[in-house]
Motif scaffolding. Structure first.
Motif, mmCIF file in Angstrom:
data_model
loop_
_atom_site.group_PDB
_atom_site.id
_atom_site.type_symbol
_atom_site.label_atom_id
_atom_site.label_comp_id
_atom_site.label_asym_id
_atom_site.label_seq_id
_atom_site.Cartn_x
_atom_site.Cartn_y
_atom_site.Cartn_z
ATOM 1 N N TYR A 99 58.830 24.942 77.524
ATOM 2 C CA TYR A 99 57.559 24.858 76.670
ATOM 3 C C TYR A 99 57.501 25.431 75.260
ATOM 4 C CZ TYR A 99 52.639 24.631 75.697
ATOM 5 O OH TYR A 99 51.214 24.398 75.038
ATOM 6 N N ASN A 100 58.257 26.647 75.248
ATOM 7 C CA ASN A 100 58.154 27.428 73.797
ATOM 8 C C ASN A 100 58.996 26.721 72.944
ATOM 9 O OD1 ASN A 100 57.784 29.483 72.336
ATOM 10 N ND2 ASN A 100 59.744 30.416 72.766
ATOM 11 N N SER A 101 60.388 26.071 73.624
ATOM 12 C CA SER A 101 61.046 25.101 72.618
ATOM 13 C C SER A 101 60.178 23.894 72.343
ATOM 14 C CB SER A 101 62.363 24.963 73.504
ATOM 15 O OG SER A 101 62.992 25.900 73.830
ATOM 16 N N GLU A 102 59.492 23.294 73.189
ATOM 17 C CA GLU A 102 58.875 22.315 72.732
ATOM 18 C C GLU A 102 57.941 22.502 71.688
ATOM 19 O OE1 GLU A 102 57.094 20.954 76.537
ATOM 20 O OE2 GLU A 102 58.852 19.949 77.044
ATOM 21 N N LEU A 103 57.150 23.574 71.625
ATOM 22 C CA LEU A 103 56.286 24.046 70.748
ATOM 23 C C LEU A 103 57.085 24.384 69.334
ATOM 24 C CD1 LEU A 103 54.010 26.726 72.382
ATOM 25 C CD2 LEU A 103 53.363 23.941 71.801
ATOM 26 N N ASP A 104 58.281 24.873 69.490
ATOM 27 C CA ASP A 104 58.953 25.191 68.312
ATOM 28 C C ASP A 104 59.427 23.729 67.593
ATOM 29 O OD1 ASP A 104 59.105 27.886 68.594
ATOM 30 O OD2 ASP A 104 61.150 27.719 69.731
ATOM 31 N N LEU A 105 59.624 22.721 68.440
ATOM 32 C CA LEU A 105 59.796 21.464 67.910
ATOM 33 C C LEU A 105 58.781 20.776 67.084
ATOM 34 C CD1 LEU A 105 62.101 19.030 67.624
ATOM 35 C CD2 LEU A 105 61.278 18.323 70.117
ATOM 36 N N ILE A 106 57.620 21.148 67.876
ATOM 37 C CA ILE A 106 56.300 20.469 67.122
ATOM 38 C C ILE A 106 56.332 21.128 65.742
ATOM 39 C CG2 ILE A 106 53.701 20.582 67.072
ATOM 40 C CD1 ILE A 106 54.217 20.120 70.233
ATOM 41 N N VAL A 107 56.442 22.528 65.638
ATOM 42 C CA VAL A 107 56.309 23.076 64.377
ATOM 43 C C VAL A 107 57.507 22.693 63.423
ATOM 44 C CG1 VAL A 107 56.482 25.262 63.331
ATOM 45 C CG2 VAL A 107 55.263 25.187 65.343
ATOM 46 N N ALA A 108 58.611 22.495 63.744
ATOM 47 C CA ALA A 108 59.720 22.193 62.942
ATOM 48 C C ALA A 108 59.613 20.819 62.643
ATOM 49 C CB ALA A 108 61.138 22.124 63.751
ATOM 50 N N ASN A 109 59.091 19.897 63.368
ATOM 51 C CA ASN A 109 58.544 18.548 62.741
ATOM 52 C C ASN A 109 57.450 18.645 61.931
ATOM 53 O OD1 ASN A 109 60.470 16.716 63.865
ATOM 54 N ND2 ASN A 109 59.642 17.224 65.862
ATOM 55 N N ALA A 110 56.457 19.483 61.859
ATOM 56 C CA ALA A 110 55.510 19.690 60.842
ATOM 57 C C ALA A 110 55.757 20.090 59.704
ATOM 58 C CB ALA A 110 54.522 20.454 61.407
ATOM 59 N N SER A 153 57.545 20.286 55.858
ATOM 60 C CA SER A 153 57.886 19.092 54.967
ATOM 61 C C SER A 153 58.712 19.733 53.716
ATOM 62 C CB SER A 153 56.452 18.612 54.360
ATOM 63 O OG SER A 153 56.821 17.417 53.426
ATOM 64 N N PRO A 154 60.074 19.232 53.776
ATOM 65 C CA PRO A 154 60.815 18.091 54.185
ATOM 66 C C PRO A 154 61.155 18.829 55.926
ATOM 67 C CG PRO A 154 62.041 19.098 53.022
ATOM 68 C CD PRO A 154 60.616 19.722 52.431
ATOM 69 N N VAL A 155 61.073 17.947 56.727
ATOM 70 C CA VAL A 155 61.644 18.474 58.054
ATOM 71 C C VAL A 155 63.162 18.927 57.925
ATOM 72 C CG1 VAL A 155 62.122 17.599 60.501
ATOM 73 C CG2 VAL A 155 60.172 16.766 59.025
ATOM 74 N N ASN A 156 63.478 19.899 58.412
ATOM 75 C CA ASN A 156 64.870 20.382 58.413
ATOM 76 C C ASN A 156 65.587 19.835 59.768
ATOM 77 O OD1 ASN A 156 67.257 21.820 58.932
ATOM 78 N ND2 ASN A 156 66.508 23.778 57.818
#
Length: 73
Positions: A25-36, A38-41
């Motif tokens: 779940y923590n990694s899923e949240l990290d993914l949401i933040v990473a995709n937010a 700009s620009p996406v790394n």
């Protein structure tokens, strides 16, 4: 010979699964933040996806292990 009963072993395995669930779940949240960002790394996103794949593989193995103890009771 182990002094642990199958119920004890199942409890330990379930604790590990719960720990992995928190990490997933923590990694899923990290993914949401990473995709937010700009620009996406893309390297960051790729690393998080690799981590999620590894965590889900570990969880799958533990679920199989837990099923063994469920079947024996």
């Amino acid at each position: 010979m182990s002094l642990l009963t199958n119920a004890d072993k199942l409890n330990v395995v379930n604790q590990h699964i719960k720990s992995l669930d928190f990490q997933i779940y923590n990694s899923e949240l990290d993914l949401i933040v990473a995709n937010a960002e700009s620009p996406v790394n893309s390297e960051t996103v790729s690393g998080i996806n690799a981590r999620l794949t590894a965590l889900n593989a570990k969880r799958s193995v533990l679920v199989t292990e837990a099923a063994q103890f469920d079947a024996e009771e």
